[in-house]
Design a protein around this motif. Structure first.
Motif, PDB file in Angstrom:
ATOM      1  N   TYR A   9       0.688  -1.251  -0.261  1.00 31.10           N
ATOM      2  CA  TYR A   9       0.269   0.218   0.394  1.00 31.10           C
ATOM      3  C   TYR A   9       0.789   1.170  -0.112  1.00 31.10           C
ATOM      4  O   TYR A   9       1.775   1.442   0.277  1.00 31.10           O
ATOM      5  CB  TYR A   9      -1.031  -0.383   0.657  1.00 31.10           C
ATOM      6  CG  TYR A   9      -2.119   1.197   1.694  1.00 31.10           C
ATOM      7  CD1 TYR A   9      -2.650   1.286   0.463  1.00 31.10           C
ATOM      8  CD2 TYR A   9      -1.302   2.284   1.822  1.00 31.10           C
ATOM      9  CE1 TYR A   9      -3.615   2.851   0.678  1.00 31.10           C
ATOM     10  CE2 TYR A   9      -2.663   3.283   2.295  1.00 31.10           C
ATOM     11  CZ  TYR A   9      -3.101   3.598   1.754  1.00 31.10           C
ATOM     12  OH  TYR A   9      -4.238   4.673   1.315  1.00 31.10           O
ATOM     13  N   ARG A  57      -6.915  -6.472  -2.984  1.00 33.83           N
ATOM     14  CA  ARG A  57      -7.569  -5.203  -4.387  1.00 33.83           C
ATOM     15  C   ARG A  57      -8.051  -4.663  -3.844  1.00 33.83           C
ATOM     16  O   ARG A  57      -8.405  -3.208  -3.268  1.00 33.83           O
ATOM     17  CB  ARG A  57      -7.798  -5.803  -5.132  1.00 33.83           C
ATOM     18  CG  ARG A  57      -8.461  -4.820  -6.796  1.00 33.83           C
ATOM     19  CD  ARG A  57      -7.363  -3.760  -5.906  1.00 33.83           C
ATOM     20  NE  ARG A  57      -5.989  -4.024  -7.234  1.00 33.83           N
ATOM     21  CZ  ARG A  57      -5.182  -2.840  -6.547  1.00 33.83           C
ATOM     22  NH1 ARG A  57      -4.974  -2.102  -5.838  1.00 33.83           N
ATOM     23  NH2 ARG A  57      -3.537  -3.044  -7.564  1.00 33.83           N
ATOM     24  N   LYS A  58      -9.661  -5.044  -2.611  1.00 30.01           N
ATOM     25  CA  LYS A  58     -10.818  -4.440  -2.334  1.00 30.01           C
ATOM     26  C   LYS A  58     -10.352  -3.520  -0.823  1.00 30.01           C
ATOM     27  O   LYS A  58     -10.563  -2.167  -0.786  1.00 30.01           O
ATOM     28  CB  LYS A  58     -11.944  -5.220  -2.077  1.00 30.01           C
ATOM     29  CG  LYS A  58     -13.118  -4.153  -1.276  1.00 30.01           C
ATOM     30  CD  LYS A  58     -14.421  -5.297  -0.220  1.00 30.01           C
ATOM     31  CE  LYS A  58     -15.719  -4.779  -0.556  1.00 30.01           C
ATOM     32  NZ  LYS A  58     -16.287  -5.939  -0.207  1.00 30.01           N
ATOM     33  N   LEU A  59      -9.465  -3.679  -0.272  1.00 29.94           N
ATOM     34  CA  LEU A  59      -8.707  -3.382   1.194  1.00 29.94           C
ATOM     35  C   LEU A  59      -8.091  -2.069   0.167  1.00 29.94           C
ATOM     36  O   LEU A  59      -8.323  -1.557   1.049  1.00 29.94           O
ATOM     37  CB  LEU A  59      -8.297  -4.202   1.671  1.00 29.94           C
ATOM     38  CG  LEU A  59      -7.285  -3.574   2.898  1.00 29.94           C
ATOM     39  CD1 LEU A  59      -7.614  -2.971   3.755  1.00 29.94           C
ATOM     40  CD2 LEU A  59      -6.380  -4.225   3.612  1.00 29.94           C
ATOM     41  N   ASP A  61      -7.756  -0.488  -1.808  1.00 28.81           N
ATOM     42  CA  ASP A  61      -9.160   0.983  -3.081  1.00 28.81           C
ATOM     43  C   ASP A  61     -10.043   1.243  -1.914  1.00 28.81           C
ATOM     44  O   ASP A  61      -9.960   2.330  -2.467  1.00 28.81           O
ATOM     45  CB  ASP A  61      -9.489  -0.600  -3.680  1.00 28.81           C
ATOM     46  CG  ASP A  61      -8.774  -0.644  -5.413  1.00 28.81           C
ATOM     47  OD1 ASP A  61      -8.101  -0.393  -5.557  1.00 28.81           O
ATOM     48  OD2 ASP A  61      -9.487  -1.762  -5.667  1.00 28.81           O
ATOM     49  N   SER A  62     -10.038   1.064  -0.516  1.00 31.64           N
ATOM     50  CA  SER A  62     -10.391   1.483   0.742  1.00 31.64           C
ATOM     51  C   SER A  62      -9.452   2.375   1.422  1.00 31.64           C
ATOM     52  O   SER A  62      -9.958   3.376   1.913  1.00 31.64           O
ATOM     53  CB  SER A  62     -11.606   0.460   0.698  1.00 31.64           C
ATOM     54  OG  SER A  62     -11.164  -0.230   1.727  1.00 31.64           O
ATOM     55  N   LEU A  63      -8.415   1.631   1.547  1.00 33.72           N
ATOM     56  CA  LEU A  63      -7.539   2.778   2.503  1.00 33.72           C
ATOM     57  C   LEU A  63      -7.608   4.126   1.806  1.00 33.72           C
ATOM     58  O   LEU A  63      -7.282   4.277   0.737  1.00 33.72           O
ATOM     59  CB  LEU A  63      -6.476   2.175   2.535  1.00 33.72           C
ATOM     60  CG  LEU A  63      -6.711   1.112   3.663  1.00 33.72           C
ATOM     61  CD1 LEU A  63      -4.961  -0.018   3.371  1.00 33.72           C
ATOM     62  CD2 LEU A  63      -7.188   1.108   4.674  1.00 33.72           C
ATOM     63  N   VAL A  64      -7.456   5.194   2.815  1.00 33.51           N
ATOM     64  CA  VAL A  64      -6.754   6.779   2.722  1.00 33.51           C
ATOM     65  C   VAL A  64      -5.987   6.792   3.520  1.00 33.51           C
ATOM     66  O   VAL A  64      -5.375   6.623   4.812  1.00 33.51           O
ATOM     67  CB  VAL A  64      -8.081   7.082   2.637  1.00 33.51           C
ATOM     68  CG1 VAL A  64      -9.225   7.398   1.919  1.00 33.51           C
ATOM     69  CG2 VAL A  64      -8.703   7.527   4.137  1.00 33.51           C
TER      70      VAL A  64
END
Length: 90
Positions: A9, A57-59, A61-64
């Motif tokens: 990430y 991938r979902k994780l 894509d959702s992390l900021v």
């Protein structure tokens, strides 16, 4: 946890699908204890890899974050320096 799974990430360039798939493979290998499964378990093994990769991938894509993306080359140099200090340079 498995030492072969690397942080994916917040890098520039972002993690590729191949890197995510490789991390999922390492994770499933660690959980199952199989490097490669028997024929009887092969379908479940590969299904688990795909599902873990999708979840990863979902994780990602959702992390900021507000942090600047890390540079892969700089992180590689830092890792090499840590290894040289830990194990000595040859």
């Amino acid at each position: 946890m498995c030492r072969n799974i690397k942080t994916l990430y917040n890098f520039d360039p972002p993690a590729t699908e191949d890197e995510i798939q490789a991390a999922a493979l390492q994770f499933v290998r660690k959980l199952s204890g199989y490097n490669s499964p028997s024929k009887a378990n092969e379908e479940a093994f590969h299904l688990a890899i795909d599902e873990v990769a999708q979840a990863a991938r979902k994780l990602m894509d959702s992390l900021v974050t507000n942090a600047e993306p890390r540079n892969r080359e700089i992180e590689l140099q830092r890792a090499r320096a840590r290894n040289a200090q830990r194990f000595g340079s040859n």
